[in-house]
Motif scaffolding. Structure first.
Motif, PDB file in Angstrom:
ATOM      1  N   THR A   1       0.809  -1.169   0.170  1.00 38.67           N
ATOM      2  CA  THR A   1      -0.025  -0.030  -0.145  1.00 38.67           C
ATOM      3  C   THR A   1       0.956   1.132  -0.012  1.00 38.67           C
ATOM      4  N   GLU A   2       0.280   2.371  -0.172  1.00 42.41           N
ATOM      5  CA  GLU A   2       0.784   3.606  -0.406  1.00 42.41           C
ATOM      6  C   GLU A   2       1.610   3.957   0.994  1.00 42.41           C
ATOM      7  N   HIS A   3       0.838   3.547   2.155  1.00 42.09           N
ATOM      8  CA  HIS A   3       1.395   3.728   3.426  1.00 42.09           C
ATOM      9  C   HIS A   3       2.652   2.880   3.878  1.00 42.09           C
ATOM     10  N   GLU A   4       2.538   1.700   3.415  1.00 34.34           N
ATOM     11  CA  GLU A   4       3.632   0.722   3.515  1.00 34.34           C
ATOM     12  C   GLU A   4       4.716   1.434   2.759  1.00 34.34           C
ATOM     13  N   GLU A   5       4.674   1.633   1.554  1.00 30.05           N
ATOM     14  CA  GLU A   5       5.550   2.397   0.909  1.00 30.05           C
ATOM     15  C   GLU A   5       6.299   3.382   1.492  1.00 30.05           C
ATOM     16  N   ARG A   6       5.796   4.404   2.070  1.00 28.33           N
ATOM     17  CA  ARG A   6       5.923   5.489   2.736  1.00 28.33           C
ATOM     18  C   ARG A   6       6.844   5.028   4.037  1.00 28.33           C
ATOM     19  N   THR A   7       6.339   4.081   4.872  1.00 30.14           N
ATOM     20  CA  THR A   7       6.918   3.484   5.968  1.00 30.14           C
ATOM     21  C   THR A   7       8.381   3.020   5.548  1.00 30.14           C
ATOM     22  N   ILE A   8       8.271   2.238   4.449  1.00 30.41           N
ATOM     23  CA  ILE A   8       9.788   1.598   3.958  1.00 30.41           C
ATOM     24  C   ILE A   8      10.552   3.010   3.779  1.00 30.41           C
ATOM     25  N   ILE A   9      10.259   3.961   3.131  1.00 28.08           N
ATOM     26  CA  ILE A   9      11.202   5.107   2.643  1.00 28.08           C
ATOM     27  C   ILE A   9      11.692   5.864   3.768  1.00 28.08           C
ATOM     28  N   ASP A  10      10.709   6.029   4.699  1.00 28.21           N
ATOM     29  CA  ASP A  10      10.874   6.520   6.058  1.00 28.21           C
ATOM     30  C   ASP A  10      11.948   5.857   6.873  1.00 28.21           C
ATOM     31  N   VAL A  11      11.718   4.651   6.988  1.00 24.30           N
ATOM     32  CA  VAL A  11      12.651   3.985   7.962  1.00 24.30           C
ATOM     33  C   VAL A  11      13.921   3.657   7.363  1.00 24.30           C
TER      34      VAL A  11
ATOM     35  N   LEU B   1      17.657   3.840   8.756  1.00 25.18           N
ATOM     36  CA  LEU B   1      18.493   2.414   8.887  1.00 25.18           C
ATOM     37  C   LEU B   1      19.172   2.113   7.840  1.00 25.18           C
ATOM     38  N   GLY B   2      18.860   2.541   6.486  1.00 25.21           N
ATOM     39  CA  GLY B   2      19.836   2.106   5.373  1.00 25.21           C
ATOM     40  C   GLY B   2      19.344   0.633   5.079  1.00 25.21           C
ATOM     41  N   ASN B   3      20.053  -0.128   4.294  1.00 25.50           N
ATOM     42  CA  ASN B   3      19.491  -1.470   4.014  1.00 25.50           C
ATOM     43  C   ASN B   3      19.232  -2.409   4.919  1.00 25.50           C
ATOM     44  N   ARG B   4      18.649  -2.277   6.214  1.00 23.73           N
ATOM     45  CA  ARG B   4      18.568  -3.204   7.273  1.00 23.73           C
ATOM     46  C   ARG B   4      17.113  -3.780   6.814  1.00 23.73           C
ATOM     47  N   TRP B   5      17.035  -4.604   6.126  1.00 20.57           N
ATOM     48  CA  TRP B   5      15.724  -4.933   5.581  1.00 20.57           C
ATOM     49  C   TRP B   5      14.667  -5.780   6.459  1.00 20.57           C
TER      50      TRP B   5
ATOM     51  N   ASN C   1      12.720 -10.028   2.674  1.00 21.95           N
ATOM     52  CA  ASN C   1      12.925 -10.521   1.335  1.00 21.95           C
ATOM     53  C   ASN C   1      12.021  -9.792   0.435  1.00 21.95           C
ATOM     54  N   GLU C   2      10.722  -9.615   1.072  1.00 21.83           N
ATOM     55  CA  GLU C   2       9.706  -8.749   0.289  1.00 21.83           C
ATOM     56  C   GLU C   2       9.935  -7.503  -0.013  1.00 21.83           C
TER      57      GLU C   2
ATOM     58  N   TRP D   1      11.765  -2.577  -2.932  1.00 23.54           N
ATOM     59  CA  TRP D   1      12.596  -1.526  -2.634  1.00 23.54           C
ATOM     60  C   TRP D   1      13.501  -1.692  -3.902  1.00 23.54           C
ATOM     61  N   ASN D   2      14.191  -2.648  -4.307  1.00 21.53           N
ATOM     62  CA  ASN D   2      15.043  -2.940  -5.505  1.00 21.53           C
ATOM     63  C   ASN D   2      14.147  -2.717  -6.669  1.00 21.53           C
ATOM     64  N   SER D   3      12.948  -3.015  -6.874  1.00 18.27           N
ATOM     65  CA  SER D   3      12.337  -3.117  -8.172  1.00 18.27           C
ATOM     66  C   SER D   3      11.449  -1.881  -8.398  1.00 18.27           C
ATOM     67  N   CYS D   4      11.159  -1.125  -7.217  1.00 15.55           N
ATOM     68  CA  CYS D   4      10.175  -0.075  -7.346  1.00 15.55           C
ATOM     69  C   CYS D   4      10.670   1.229  -6.795  1.00 15.55           C
TER      70      CYS D   4
END
Length: 244
Positions: A70-80, A84-88, A101-102, A107-110
């Motif tokens: 979701t857009e909210h999830e995307e926003r969260t990923i970007i903010d975090v 933290l950098g690539n601490r998936w 992994n997801e 991140w890598n694809s979108c």
DNA sequence: AATTGCACCAACCGCAAAATC
DNA sequence: AGATTTTGCGGTTGGTGCAAT
């Protein structure tokens, strides 16, 4: 050729069949996974424990949330990710039902593409990632490429996290942020300084290695900086940690 | 219709940290 | 205390399907 972790056994590799999935689900549902290395034998699978674990965590777990982000999830990923950098794995903890992994694939694809489209050169992204640094990149909804200063202004104006760095609140930090990011020590130090509200005293000897190794409590820092978790920006001013 | 290029994503690999012996 | 095993993580690869040519 077998895995180094299970060279004694004949192990199957590649995609999992529905029958294998069923065996694994049945075993874990009835007995739990216990020691992963013993799962294949107990579940009757010709796989190594590592493969079973991965399959369960990334695909078979019942609490997984499938489907697009979701857009909210995307926003969260970007903010975090900015913190933290690539601490998936750490990032995924903020997204219930999503796996590291997801998140990494997403991140890598979108997201990476979007950031590049917003004015950050792919070379810059490559350099940032090579340096394993958290990316303090501001975002814009505009499809126009932005110069860095404009992008920072936009980020401060439009994001919860960015609001903590309003010029009125923190003029020196804001000025620093307007400088294009640099790959290397100076940028890392700036990043720490900005994120810590100036609490990090050492400006000369902090490199990414010591950042990883020092006593910064990443969980705490995350919690303190997550837009959804802090409401009083003033509390950021009191944020301090020991980096000795 | 066949071929090529690309994007996506599941799975693998290597390494390091943690746990156990 | 040191060696070995297990677990968890991040980077990377390779198969698949879709779109463009």
């Amino acid at each position: 050729m077998g895995h180094h972790c299970c060279s004694k056994q004949k192990v199957k590799r590649g995609l999992w069949s529905p029958e294998e999935d069923e065996k694994l689900i049945k075993h874990i549902t009835n007995h739990g996974h216990g020691c992963w290395s013993s799962v294949p034998k107990l579940a009757g699978l010709q796989r190594c424990g590592k493969s079973c674990r991965l399959r369960w965590i990334n695909y078979l777990r019942p609490d997984l949330r499938r489907g697009s982000f979701t857009e909210h999830e995307e926003r969260t990923i970007i903010d975090v990710h900015r913190i933290l950098g690539n601490r998936w794995a750490q990032i995924a903890k903020h997204l219930p039902g999503r796996t590291d992994n997801e998140v990494k694939n997403f991140w890598n694809s979108c997201i990476k593409k979007k950031l590049i489209a917003q004015g950050f050169s792919s070379q810059h992204m490559v350099e940032l990632e090579r340096a394993k640094m958290p990316i303090l990149l501001p975002l814009s909804s505009s499809s126009q490429p932005l110069d860095f200063g404009t992008a920072v202004q936009s980020w401060v104006a439009n994001s919860d996290l960015g609001a903590a760095f309003e010029p009125a609140r923190r003029p020196e930090a804001y000025e620093q942020m307007l400088q294009p990011p640099m790959v290397g020590q100076e940028f890392v130090n700036k990043g720490l300084d900005l994120r810590g509200g100036g609490v990090v005293q050492s400006q000369t000897n902090v490199d990414m290695g010591s950042f990883d190794g020092c006593n910064i409590d990443l969980e705490f820092m995350e919690a303190a900086l997550m837009p959804t978790l802090y409401t009083n920006v003033g509390s950021l001013d009191q944020l301090a940690w020991d980096c000795n």
